[in-house]
Design a protein around this motif. Structure first.
Motif, PDB file in Angstrom:
ATOM      1  N   PRO A   1     -13.131   7.441  -1.246  1.00 10.00           N
ATOM      2  CA  PRO A   1     -13.007   5.983  -1.328  1.00 10.00           C
ATOM      3  C   PRO A   1     -11.822   5.595  -2.213  1.00 10.00           C
ATOM      4  CG  PRO A   1     -14.827   6.728  -2.685  1.00 10.00           C
ATOM      5  CD  PRO A   1     -14.354   7.927  -1.926  1.00 10.00           C
ATOM      6  N   GLY A   2     -11.312   4.391  -1.998  1.00 10.54           N
ATOM      7  CA  GLY A   2     -10.192   3.945  -2.818  1.00 10.54           C
ATOM      8  C   GLY A   2      -9.821   2.505  -2.551  1.00 10.54           C
ATOM      9  N   LYS A   3      -8.930   1.994  -3.379  1.00  4.47           N
ATOM     10  CA  LYS A   3      -8.384   0.652  -3.230  1.00  4.47           C
ATOM     11  C   LYS A   3      -6.863   0.772  -3.116  1.00  4.47           C
ATOM     12  CE  LYS A   3     -11.969  -1.719  -5.959  1.00  4.47           C
ATOM     13  NZ  LYS A   3     -12.229  -2.692  -7.063  1.00  4.47           N
ATOM     14  N   GLU A   4      -6.266  -0.129  -2.355  1.00  2.00           N
ATOM     15  CA  GLU A   4      -4.815  -0.137  -2.222  1.00  2.00           C
ATOM     16  C   GLU A   4      -4.275  -1.540  -2.467  1.00  2.00           C
ATOM     17  OE1 GLU A   4      -1.951   0.976  -2.697  1.00  2.00           O
ATOM     18  OE2 GLU A   4      -1.971   2.561  -1.157  1.00  2.00           O
ATOM     19  N   THR A   5      -3.071  -1.619  -2.994  1.00  4.04           N
ATOM     20  CA  THR A   5      -2.418  -2.906  -3.239  1.00  4.04           C
ATOM     21  C   THR A   5      -1.228  -3.037  -2.305  1.00  4.04           C
ATOM     22  OG1 THR A   5      -3.058  -2.911  -5.571  1.00  4.04           O
ATOM     23  CG2 THR A   5      -1.230  -4.347  -4.933  1.00  4.04           C
ATOM     24  N   VAL A   6      -1.271  -4.045  -1.444  1.00  3.66           N
ATOM     25  CA  VAL A   6      -0.142  -4.303  -0.555  1.00  3.66           C
ATOM     26  C   VAL A   6       0.790  -5.297  -1.238  1.00  3.66           C
ATOM     27  CG1 VAL A   6      -1.322  -3.745   1.577  1.00  3.66           C
ATOM     28  CG2 VAL A   6      -1.502  -6.051   0.676  1.00  3.66           C
ATOM     29  N   GLN A   7       2.079  -5.070  -1.073  1.00  2.00           N
ATOM     30  CA  GLN A   7       3.096  -5.851  -1.762  1.00  2.00           C
ATOM     31  C   GLN A   7       4.148  -6.302  -0.757  1.00  2.00           C
ATOM     32  OE1 GLN A   7       4.449  -3.274  -5.044  1.00  2.00           O
ATOM     33  NE2 GLN A   7       2.395  -2.358  -5.005  1.00  2.00           N
ATOM     34  N   VAL A   8       4.528  -7.559  -0.837  1.00  2.00           N
ATOM     35  CA  VAL A   8       5.569  -8.119   0.022  1.00  2.00           C
ATOM     36  C   VAL A   8       6.777  -8.441  -0.844  1.00  2.00           C
ATOM     37  CG1 VAL A   8       6.220  -9.988   1.597  1.00  2.00           C
ATOM     38  CG2 VAL A   8       3.873  -9.084   1.617  1.00  2.00           C
ATOM     39  N   TYR A   9       7.925  -7.944  -0.427  1.00  2.00           N
ATOM     40  CA  TYR A   9       9.182  -8.212  -1.129  1.00  2.00           C
ATOM     41  C   TYR A   9      10.122  -8.962  -0.198  1.00  2.00           C
ATOM     42  CZ  TYR A   9       7.542  -4.837  -4.563  1.00  2.00           C
ATOM     43  OH  TYR A   9       6.803  -4.190  -5.519  1.00  2.00           O
ATOM     44  N   ALA A  10      10.974  -9.775  -0.796  1.00  2.00           N
ATOM     45  CA  ALA A  10      11.932 -10.565  -0.034  1.00  2.00           C
ATOM     46  C   ALA A  10      13.349 -10.270  -0.512  1.00  2.00           C
ATOM     47  CB  ALA A  10      11.635 -12.054  -0.168  1.00  2.00           C
TER      48      ALA A  10
ATOM     49  N   THR B   1       3.656  -0.445  -0.508  1.00  2.00           N
ATOM     50  CA  THR B   1       2.777  -0.272  -1.658  1.00  2.00           C
ATOM     51  C   THR B   1       3.543  -0.080  -2.960  1.00  2.00           C
ATOM     52  OG1 THR B   1       2.605   2.102  -1.159  1.00  2.00           O
ATOM     53  CG2 THR B   1       0.916   0.650  -0.237  1.00  2.00           C
ATOM     54  N   ASP B   2       4.857  -0.191  -2.915  1.00  2.00           N
ATOM     55  CA  ASP B   2       5.691  -0.295  -4.115  1.00  2.00           C
ATOM     56  C   ASP B   2       7.054  -0.792  -3.665  1.00  2.00           C
ATOM     57  OD1 ASP B   2       7.683   2.036  -3.847  1.00  2.00           O
ATOM     58  OD2 ASP B   2       5.778   3.118  -3.732  1.00  2.00           O
ATOM     59  N   VAL B   3       7.896  -1.145  -4.627  1.00  2.00           N
ATOM     60  CA  VAL B   3       9.170  -1.762  -4.283  1.00  2.00           C
ATOM     61  C   VAL B   3      10.077  -0.816  -3.499  1.00  2.00           C
ATOM     62  CG1 VAL B   3      10.343  -1.123  -6.433  1.00  2.00           C
ATOM     63  CG2 VAL B   3      11.058  -3.176  -5.196  1.00  2.00           C
ATOM     64  N   ARG B   4       9.979   0.477  -3.754  1.00  2.00           N
ATOM     65  CA  ARG B   4      10.871   1.436  -3.116  1.00  2.00           C
ATOM     66  C   ARG B   4      10.433   1.789  -1.698  1.00  2.00           C
ATOM     67  NH1 ARG B   4      14.262   4.952  -5.583  1.00  2.00           N
ATOM     68  NH2 ARG B   4      14.682   3.127  -6.868  1.00  2.00           N
ATOM     69  N   SER B   5       9.140   1.923  -1.489  1.00  2.00           N
ATOM     70  CA  SER B   5       8.651   2.369  -0.189  1.00  2.00           C
ATOM     71  C   SER B   5       8.444   1.232   0.806  1.00  2.00           C
ATOM     72  CB  SER B   5       7.332   3.126  -0.351  1.00  2.00           C
ATOM     73  OG  SER B   5       6.299   2.251  -0.779  1.00  2.00           O
ATOM     74  N   ALA B   6       8.472  -0.008   0.340  1.00  2.00           N
ATOM     75  CA  ALA B   6       8.228  -1.139   1.242  1.00  2.00           C
ATOM     76  C   ALA B   6       9.260  -1.150   2.365  1.00  2.00           C
ATOM     77  CB  ALA B   6       8.274  -2.444   0.464  1.00  2.00           C
ATOM     78  N   ALA B   7       8.774  -1.217   3.602  1.00  2.00           N
ATOM     79  CA  ALA B   7       9.640  -1.161   4.782  1.00  2.00           C
ATOM     80  C   ALA B   7       9.938  -2.561   5.289  1.00  2.00           C
ATOM     81  CB  ALA B   7       8.974  -0.336   5.875  1.00  2.00           C
ATOM     82  N   THR B   8      11.129  -2.740   5.823  1.00  2.00           N
ATOM     83  CA  THR B   8      11.521  -4.047   6.365  1.00  2.00           C
ATOM     84  C   THR B   8      10.739  -4.324   7.636  1.00  2.00           C
ATOM     85  OG1 THR B   8      13.747  -3.705   5.483  1.00  2.00           O
ATOM     86  CG2 THR B   8      13.465  -5.456   7.121  1.00  2.00           C
ATOM     87  N   VAL B   9      10.070  -5.477   7.686  1.00  2.00           N
ATOM     88  CA  VAL B   9       9.228  -5.799   8.836  1.00  2.00           C
ATOM     89  C   VAL B   9       9.609  -7.117   9.494  1.00  2.00           C
ATOM     90  CG1 VAL B   9       7.273  -4.491   7.929  1.00  2.00           C
ATOM     91  CG2 VAL B   9       7.486  -6.909   7.379  1.00  2.00           C
ATOM     92  N   ALA B  10      10.451  -7.918   8.837  1.00  2.00           N
ATOM     93  CA  ALA B  10      10.792  -9.215   9.430  1.00  2.00           C
ATOM     94  C   ALA B  10      12.105  -9.722   8.852  1.00  2.00           C
ATOM     95  CB  ALA B  10       9.687 -10.241   9.173  1.00  2.00           C
ATOM     96  N   THR B  11      12.825 -10.468   9.685  1.00  2.00           N
ATOM     97  CA  THR B  11      14.033 -11.169   9.258  1.00  2.00           C
ATOM     98  C   THR B  11      13.938 -12.605   9.752  1.00  2.00           C
ATOM     99  OG1 THR B  11      15.387  -9.158   9.380  1.00  2.00           O
ATOM    100  CG2 THR B  11      16.551 -11.276   9.379  1.00  2.00           C
TER     101      THR B  11
END
Length: 823
Positions: A337-346, A414-424
């Motif tokens: 079991p676990g918890k995850e934090t999703v992060q959105v960067y612009a 899930t962090d600033v480095r790994s966040a993938a571009t998903v929208a423009t």
């Protein structure tokens, strides 16, 4: 605030022996704080655990499961539960240590080694000086022989090495061994343990970021690393629960950890006694590293491992000119079991205004997901919240919040480095989001960082002159002076009549003469006021008999943010950084609501909390009290704290407003910062907190901001806080203030100068001299009103309304306490 500690000094765990078991805890509480709500302890433990950040877990060494562990390092017993100063010096009823916590979690601890450390620590207790600002950053380590480590390795499969650090108020960290860096003895301990054990886990018990570059020197010999931000009375037990897997690791960093101190963009401009130039401008923390120096990051902002794996499925639900909305699926694809934090960067286009590569725009922590279980998270980002402040008119719109034309990129992860571009999303034209006026701009020349590009379009550091102040301060203030209500003298109206609707607040205030108005503008002179609970930080409101006769209740303030600092026992909660590292806003609100209930039981009306200055530099001693290098995390966490506390009818008081990012010479230091960086980085969290949670009180900082002490800063308090943000609460000083005369209105000095800025109350109320705080109030306010060009009655009445707003909001709690005491 500079104070004399209420608690004892000289013995472990800030004057309280660590408990060894839950059974013993019950006995301890009978002798210390039988009123402690068990729910508060449980939620504090959960929050401390969720704030633990797992940085490495090679070979899934953690959780410890059924392994026998050998624990090294004296901090296993001499646990740093909190940092130093008013933010943590609580008379805590108990503190867990790590060995007791591990046993409580069912982990088999090598008893022979534990006994060796117990004896040595007892014979070599920490030297906890009672001298203000001279507390130790670390405790000297027990010498460790290869023979002891090798013997322990025959009895245990895993080694746990504990390293501890502390800093605090008036006690910045230092770039030296035993503070930011490891000591030689700690290095020897690591060398010895990793040579004897195939698997070693390092636990860092600290309130501040420290150098971690040494981890790389050990390679696979260090299998696991946990950053255990100081978690209060339940902190060590919470860390043990994470090590054991009882509570899964789920914390995330709220700061970037760089490879070296020199890598931090503030490093060249931190520590000056008189001036700190914020030359890095908006490029604080990850905003700098992701833009200019991604290779200098050891652990990125937002990073943290867990004991399971997650799949993230981000989808754009809607995107228009107002907002973009994401539906993000989070699925536990692991075996625990676990918890995850999703992060959105612009990423903003950066046409006329330099922009960081990425800026945090939204975040959410999931609930506890079992293997195979999913949760879908909805996050909406308003474009207006991505606006940048143009302090130089580069876009053609000086002193405005603007959205430039161009492509806005959105990244999810899930962090600033790994966040993938998903929208423009492309904006065809520049839009002015909010037009304001110049405020608190620099008065000295300096250069600030900007983005330049090389021939291949890669960002490199450039420099430009900072825009300087141009506003006519004297004219601005003179044009906004409030009219006075004619003083009527005492008409028999009590404040209760205003609450009951039989009289207006203006009519009540009109009864107050200048002396009474001046008394409302100060606290009860000293700390530990007899008008409040024993050991209080100070009392405001009904500080004289004439004010109390008119129904103005005395309002008791107490230090925070990690607990209620009184002569009585009170809970010691996780530090600000620990809470922020949970990324769990509902949990923080739940905890602080219980804390609000404790305030009522203990006699506190206003908690001087949350601390919410930005982690500009890792050496700032009070970083443990604060949340993050990021203003969005800071603002949302602070709002969660304020909502929780104030849901119980008591008040929170965010601090320190503003740009208080160094403890060294803090009452004299000038923070020189561009208007853009001030607004986007150092004020943004306060703005979010004020707009979203409406704190009843707010505290100014000690330092100067662009040449003006914060407690005199009309631009900060009147123009921005009250005028732009619509704040209607009570603004108080930090404890005591510096003498000064208003440069534009020479008839105003000290408290009169402060009242004109709409800093309503001097706390605790006495005078600060070269010989230290004095137990009397000065008469600068009354004197100023009597001379031409001095303070006006209208200004005093305006401040009185702000103070009375706080008093009225707290009246139900104060009256209930009074009735209970009488009954």
């Amino acid at each position: 605030m500079p104070t004399t500690p209420v608690t004892e000094s000289g013995d472990r765990s800030h004057g309280v022996m660590a408990v060894e078991s839950v059974a013993q805890l019950s006995t301890v509480l009978e002798d210390t704080d039988p009123t402690l709500d068990p729910a508060l302890g449980r939620i504090a433990r959960q929050a401390a655990a969720e704030g633990v950040v797992l940085l490495r877990n090679d070979g899934r060494v953690l959780p410890l499961a059924h392994a026998t562990v050998a624990v090294f390092g004296r901090v296993q017993l001499d646990w740093f539960a909190v940092g130093y100063g008013s933010g943590g010096d609580v008379k805590v009823p108990y503190v867990w240590n790590l060995v007791a916590g591990l046993r409580d979690a069912g982990v088999a601890v090598d008893g022979e080694l534990a006994e060796l450390y117990r004896r040595w620590c007892s014979e070599h207790p920490p030297e906890l000086t009672g001298t203000w600002g001279q507390w130790p950053h670390h405790f000297p380590e027990m010498p460790l022989s290869a023979e002891v480590a090798a013997a322990a390795a025959t009895r245990a499969e895993v080694a746990v090495v504990v390293i501890g650090r502390a800093a605090g108020e008036a006690r910045d960290s230092l770039r030296e061994p035993g503070s930011f860096e490891l000591t030689a003895a700690e290095r020897t301990m690591l060398d010895t343990v990793t040579a004897a054990f195939a698997r070693t886990v390092v636990v860092l018990d600290a309130g501040n970021v420290m150098d971690l570059s040494w981890i790389a020197d050990y390679g696979h010999r260090i299998s696991g690393v946990l950053y255990a931000w100081q978690g209060g009375m339940e902190g060590a037990r919470a860390v043990a629960a994470v090590l054991a897997g009882e509570i899964p690791a789920s914390g995330k960093l709220t700061d970037t950890i760089a490879w070296s101190y020199d890598d931090y963009p503030s490093s060249a401009n931190f520590g000056g006694r008189d001036v700190n130039v914020y030359a890095e401008d908006i490029f604080v923390g990850y905003r700098y590293f992701e833009t200019f120096a991604p290779d200098r990051v050891q652990f990125p902002f937002g990073f943290g491992l867990g004991y399971t794996d997650f799949e993230i499925d981000p989808r754009v639900v809607q995107a228009d000119d107002v907002a973009i909305e994401f539906s993000i699926g989070v699925r536990n694809v692991g075996t625990a079991p676990g918890k995850e934090t999703v992060q959105v960067y612009a990423t903003a286009p950066g046409v006329a205004l330099s922009q960081p590569a990425r800026v945090l725009a939204a975040f959410h922590k999931t609930g506890l997901l079992a293997p195979g279980e999913s949760e879908r998270v909805t996050l909406r980002v308003l474009f207006d919240e991505l606006a940048s402040y143009d302090d130089a008119g580069a876009t053609g719109h000086p002193h405005a919040w603007v959205l430039e034309a161009g492509d806005y990129l959105f990244h999810v992860g899930t962090d600033v480095r790994s966040a993938a571009t998903v929208a423009t999303v492309t904006r065809d034209a520049l839009r002015v989001v909010r037009q304001v006026s110049e405020a608190a701009a620099p008065v000295h020349d300096f250069s600030r960082m900007r983005v330049d590009r090389d021939d291949e379009g890669r960002a490199r550091v450039g420099w430009e002159p900072v825009p300087r102040a141009t506003v006519d301060r004297k004219g601005r203030i003179a044009s906004e002076l409030p009219p006075a209500t004619a003083v009527t003298g005492d008409l028999g109206i009590r404040l209760d009549d205003v609450d009951e609707g039989t009289a207006t607040l203006d009519a009540f205030v009109a009864q107050l003469d200048v002396t009474e108005l001046a008394d409302l503008a100060r606290g009860d002179v000293t700390m530990h006021s007899p008008l409040g609970a024993a050991g209080n930080a100070g009392v405001l409101g009904g500080v004289t008999a004439s004010l109390r006769d008119k129904g103005i209740r005395p309002v008791t303030t107490t230090d925070g943010p990690s607990g209620i600092r009184l002569s009585a026992y009170a809970s010691l909660l996780p530090s600000g950084t620990a809470l922020a590292s949970t990324w769990n806003l509902p949990l923080v609100t739940e905890l602080t609501a219980l804390h609000g209930q404790e305030m009522i039981r203990k006699g506190s009306d206003v908690l001087l909390s949350p601390g919410m200055n930005i982690h500009r530099d890792p050496l700032c001693g009070r970083n443990f009290e604060y949340f993050s290098e990021d203003p969005l995390v800071t603002g949302r966490m602070a709002a969660a704290v304020v909502r929780g506390v104030q849901s119980q009818g008591v008040a929170a008081c965010p601090k320190h407003f503003a740009a208080n990012n160094q403890e060294t010479n803090r009452t004299r230091n000038d923070s020189r910062v561009s208007e853009r960086a001030l607004r986007e980085i150092y004020l943004r969290g306060f703005e979010l907190c004020v707009r979203e949670a409406r704190p009843l009180a707010l505290m100014t900082s000690y330092n100067q901001v662009n040449g003006v002490w914060a407690h005199y800063h009309h631009d900060l308090v009147t123009v921005i806080l009250r005028g732009e943000w619509g704040y209607e609460g009570c603004v108080i000083t930090d404890w005591w203030m510096e003498d000064a005369t208003d440069p534009d209105f020479p008839a105003l000095a000290n408290n009169a100068y402060r009242v004109r800025a709409q800093v309503d109350v001097l706390m605790p109320g006495g005078v600060k001299t070269d010989d230290g705080p004095q137990a009397y109030a000065d008469d600068t306010i009354v004197q100023s009103v009597a001379v031409p060009g001095g303070l006006t009655v209208g200004e005093l009445q305006r401040g009185a309304r702000n103070v009375l707003g706080l008093v009225r909001a707290l009246r139900p709690v104060i009256d209930a306490r009074t009735q209970e005491r009488v009954g």
